[in-house]
Scaffold this motif. Sequence first.
Motif, mmCIF file in Angstrom:
data_model
loop_
_atom_site.group_PDB
_atom_site.id
_atom_site.type_symbol
_atom_site.label_atom_id
_atom_site.label_comp_id
_atom_site.label_asym_id
_atom_site.label_seq_id
_atom_site.Cartn_x
_atom_site.Cartn_y
_atom_site.Cartn_z
ATOM 1 N N THR A 131 0.938 -1.493 0.172
ATOM 2 C CA THR A 131 -0.221 0.119 0.492
ATOM 3 C C THR A 131 1.034 0.625 0.118
ATOM 4 O OG1 THR A 131 0.229 0.062 2.366
ATOM 5 C CG2 THR A 131 -1.477 -1.139 1.367
ATOM 6 N N THR A 132 0.516 2.311 -0.343
ATOM 7 C CA THR A 132 1.316 3.580 -0.435
ATOM 8 C C THR A 132 0.830 4.037 0.583
ATOM 9 O OG1 THR A 132 1.942 5.724 -1.871
ATOM 10 C CG2 THR A 132 0.147 4.793 -2.628
ATOM 11 N N ASP A 133 -0.242 3.627 0.856
ATOM 12 C CA ASP A 133 -0.433 5.206 2.525
ATOM 13 C C ASP A 133 -0.326 4.130 3.702
ATOM 14 O OD1 ASP A 133 -2.381 2.944 2.776
ATOM 15 O OD2 ASP A 133 -4.477 4.717 1.798
ATOM 16 N N HIS A 134 0.040 3.321 3.788
ATOM 17 C CA HIS A 134 0.598 2.574 4.989
ATOM 18 C C HIS A 134 -0.560 2.764 6.402
ATOM 19 C CE1 HIS A 134 4.893 4.788 3.428
ATOM 20 N NE2 HIS A 134 4.333 3.044 3.321
ATOM 21 N N ARG A 135 -2.092 2.856 5.708
ATOM 22 C CA ARG A 135 -2.662 3.322 6.523
ATOM 23 C C ARG A 135 -2.744 2.197 7.823
ATOM 24 N NH1 ARG A 135 -6.456 6.541 6.988
ATOM 25 N NH2 ARG A 135 -6.271 6.808 5.015
ATOM 26 N N ALA A 136 -3.210 0.355 7.919
ATOM 27 C CA ALA A 136 -3.012 -0.712 8.622
ATOM 28 C C ALA A 136 -2.045 -0.518 10.262
ATOM 29 C CB ALA A 136 -3.035 -1.503 7.531
ATOM 30 N N LEU A 137 -0.727 -0.144 9.595
ATOM 31 C CA LEU A 137 0.955 0.550 10.583
ATOM 32 C C LEU A 137 -0.363 1.711 11.592
ATOM 33 C CD1 LEU A 137 3.211 -0.588 11.809
ATOM 34 C CD2 LEU A 137 4.312 0.253 10.090
ATOM 35 N N ARG A 138 0.105 2.686 10.152
ATOM 36 C CA ARG A 138 -0.337 4.199 10.943
ATOM 37 C C ARG A 138 -1.662 3.587 12.037
ATOM 38 N NH1 ARG A 138 -2.456 7.897 8.399
ATOM 39 N NH2 ARG A 138 -3.027 7.218 6.701
ATOM 40 N N ASN A 181 -0.240 4.025 20.481
ATOM 41 C CA ASN A 181 0.622 5.020 20.872
ATOM 42 C C ASN A 181 -0.569 6.307 22.004
ATOM 43 O OD1 ASN A 181 4.013 4.477 21.300
ATOM 44 N ND2 ASN A 181 2.743 4.054 18.994
ATOM 45 N N ASP A 182 -1.844 6.139 21.720
ATOM 46 C CA ASP A 182 -2.733 7.111 21.434
ATOM 47 C C ASP A 182 -2.245 8.321 20.368
ATOM 48 O OD1 ASP A 182 -4.817 8.362 22.808
ATOM 49 O OD2 ASP A 182 -3.684 8.522 24.304
ATOM 50 N N LEU A 183 -2.312 8.167 19.268
ATOM 51 C CA LEU A 183 -1.911 9.842 18.710
ATOM 52 C C LEU A 183 -2.180 9.235 17.552
ATOM 53 C CD1 LEU A 183 1.885 8.197 17.759
ATOM 54 C CD2 LEU A 183 1.149 10.192 19.796
ATOM 55 N N ASP A 184 -2.182 10.263 16.446
ATOM 56 C CA ASP A 184 -3.558 10.617 15.522
ATOM 57 C C ASP A 184 -2.882 10.056 14.708
ATOM 58 O OD1 ASP A 184 -4.624 12.030 13.548
ATOM 59 O OD2 ASP A 184 -4.493 14.043 13.757
ATOM 60 N N ALA A 185 -3.871 9.504 14.244
ATOM 61 C CA ALA A 185 -2.806 8.185 12.571
ATOM 62 C C ALA A 185 -2.666 9.165 11.134
ATOM 63 C CB ALA A 185 -3.726 7.196 12.539
ATOM 64 N N ASP A 186 -3.602 10.531 10.963
ATOM 65 C CA ASP A 186 -3.417 11.392 10.121
ATOM 66 C C ASP A 186 -1.725 12.014 10.003
ATOM 67 O OD1 ASP A 186 -5.161 10.552 8.353
ATOM 68 O OD2 ASP A 186 -6.606 12.066 9.716
ATOM 69 N N ARG A 187 -1.309 12.185 11.456
ATOM 70 C CA ARG A 187 -0.320 12.815 11.606
ATOM 71 C C ARG A 187 1.809 12.156 11.372
ATOM 72 N NH1 ARG A 187 -2.002 17.384 15.737
ATOM 73 N NH2 ARG A 187 -3.462 15.973 16.390
ATOM 74 N N ILE A 188 1.294 10.709 11.256
ATOM 75 C CA ILE A 188 2.412 9.759 10.939
ATOM 76 C C ILE A 188 2.497 9.777 9.051
ATOM 77 C CG2 ILE A 188 2.626 7.227 11.834
ATOM 78 C CD1 ILE A 188 0.411 7.452 14.326
ATOM 79 N N ILE A 189 4.010 9.456 9.171
ATOM 80 C CA ILE A 189 4.264 8.691 8.636
ATOM 81 C C ILE A 189 5.331 7.567 8.272
ATOM 82 C CG2 ILE A 189 6.408 10.752 8.602
ATOM 83 C CD1 ILE A 189 6.071 11.485 5.517
ATOM 84 N N CYS A 190 4.833 6.596 7.628
ATOM 85 C CA CYS A 190 6.132 5.434 7.466
ATOM 86 C C CYS A 190 7.785 5.806 6.785
ATOM 87 C CB CYS A 190 5.418 4.549 7.360
ATOM 88 S SG CYS A 190 4.480 4.630 8.414
ATOM 89 N N GLY A 191 8.839 5.146 6.982
ATOM 90 C CA GLY A 191 9.761 5.214 5.982
ATOM 91 C C GLY A 191 10.898 3.971 6.638
ATOM 92 N N ALA A 192 11.563 3.755 5.753
ATOM 93 C CA ALA A 192 12.762 3.052 5.420
ATOM 94 C C ALA A 192 13.418 3.115 6.339
ATOM 95 C CB ALA A 192 12.689 2.739 3.830
ATOM 96 N N GLY A 193 13.272 2.781 7.258
ATOM 97 C CA GLY A 193 13.566 3.235 8.490
ATOM 98 C C GLY A 193 13.703 4.529 9.067
ATOM 99 N N GLY A 246 7.694 8.821 11.492
ATOM 100 C CA GLY A 246 7.420 10.540 12.128
ATOM 101 C C GLY A 246 6.336 10.609 12.840
ATOM 102 N N TYR A 247 5.941 11.274 13.740
ATOM 103 C CA TYR A 247 4.866 11.680 14.071
ATOM 104 C C TYR A 247 5.420 13.641 14.138
ATOM 105 C CZ TYR A 247 0.515 12.216 16.719
ATOM 106 O OH TYR A 247 -0.700 12.286 17.050
ATOM 107 N N ALA A 248 3.992 14.290 12.858
ATOM 108 C CA ALA A 248 4.872 15.562 12.711
ATOM 109 C C ALA A 248 3.145 16.085 12.376
ATOM 110 C CB ALA A 248 5.150 15.733 11.768
ATOM 111 N N PRO A 249 3.121 17.563 12.112
ATOM 112 C CA PRO A 249 2.131 18.450 12.089
ATOM 113 C C PRO A 249 2.234 18.423 11.064
ATOM 114 C CG PRO A 249 4.106 19.846 13.581
ATOM 115 C CD PRO A 249 3.904 18.463 13.313
ATOM 116 N N ARG A 250 0.439 18.553 10.488
ATOM 117 C CA ARG A 250 0.325 17.957 9.173
ATOM 118 C C ARG A 250 0.564 18.744 8.000
ATOM 119 N NH1 ARG A 250 -5.354 16.102 9.529
ATOM 120 N NH2 ARG A 250 -5.957 15.081 11.341
ATOM 121 N N HIS A 251 0.557 19.863 8.535
ATOM 122 C CA HIS A 251 1.869 20.933 7.164
ATOM 123 C C HIS A 251 3.244 20.051 7.038
ATOM 124 C CE1 HIS A 251 5.115 23.035 9.056
ATOM 125 N NE2 HIS A 251 4.486 22.752 10.159
#
Length: 364
Positions: free
Chosen positions: A61-68, A75-87, A232-237
Amino acid sequence: MGQITPQPGIMDIALYQGGESKIDGANRVTKLSSNENPLGPSPAAKTAYLEAVEDLALYPTTDHRALREAIAQVNDLDADRIICGAGSDEIIAFLCNAYAGPGDEVLHTEHGFLMYAISARAAGASPVVAAEAERVSDVSALIAAMTDKTRLVFIANPNNPTGTMISAAEVERLADALPDQALLVLDGAYAEFVSDANFDAGASLVETRENVVMTRTFSKIYGLGGLRVGWGYAPRHVIDTLNRIRGPFNVSSAGLAAAQAAVLDQDYTARCRDENAKWRDWLSAQLAQIGIPSDPSHANFVLARFADEDQAVRADQWLRKGSLIVRHPMSYGLPECLRITIGDETACRAVIKFLTEFMESERA
Ligand SMILES: *Cc1c(COP(=O)(O)O)cnc(C)c1O
């Protein structure tokens, strides 16, 4: 015929030296040089990895939704503010590529993780070093080193290779002092190991400010270094910016599946945390007893300090005779130290056995 010249900064990068994994003449070694989990990943992660074999022909998948969503839930976070990477290395690279370029400064601590300077240079930016206070990140020194060219400020908390941490209050003081054009990146590669009540990985700073990012990894406590998954966990922008330079299929399907199973198995994670704390405390106490000091570590390794560089080299050689490979962190500016990953009980006992003999030989 001319030879093509790389972009400015690239040839200033020293090649990254990974933890060694071989000793000439030894066929079984204990690798304590890369902060890997001696217990390996959760059995659920291994099962998920094996099941992924059925779909190897398909793109992930390109959006990594299930993992996010799994990361967010645990971790009690907002999935829309998560980005996954190769490490998380890839998240660090995205940040440098997106926000720093020629003429810009990327600030990090004296004994900070090497990837910050490597990724900064790869983006054409200039790494700037802030002194530490006795191997602890020094917020006042970081603030003093900020300029109108600072674009990114990286701290690993706890830090690698020192193992030391700074409190949530100190991290907040750093965030408060950021110049307008800069982002603070809190690298939490070892956050899951910390039990100190003054620690906070920084998720609430990410949620309440526009200029703080947190990075995390599946390579350390989750035992999946071989699969290369971080987030990563980051602001939407920031998420919106990083997604523009992220390759659409940057995390493999097997990596996504294993990481999702790993993060959902928090009983196993807790066991890894407890085992690590137990043997880390044992190892540092034993080291102290044989005359080798180390700072209180909050991660899955201990930074042992020797009298000088020569003694650290001799200790390293002695450990190799016992087929034990640790890290001599020369490139981190710590020539008198050895960074020892917390292995299993057998490995920790072997380290102490060989270092006890070594210290005796030094006195003889
Ligand atoms: C190990 C480590 C990482 C994680 O690297 P991955 O690319 O996720 O394997 C990031 N930061 C620090 C400080 C580390 O020690």
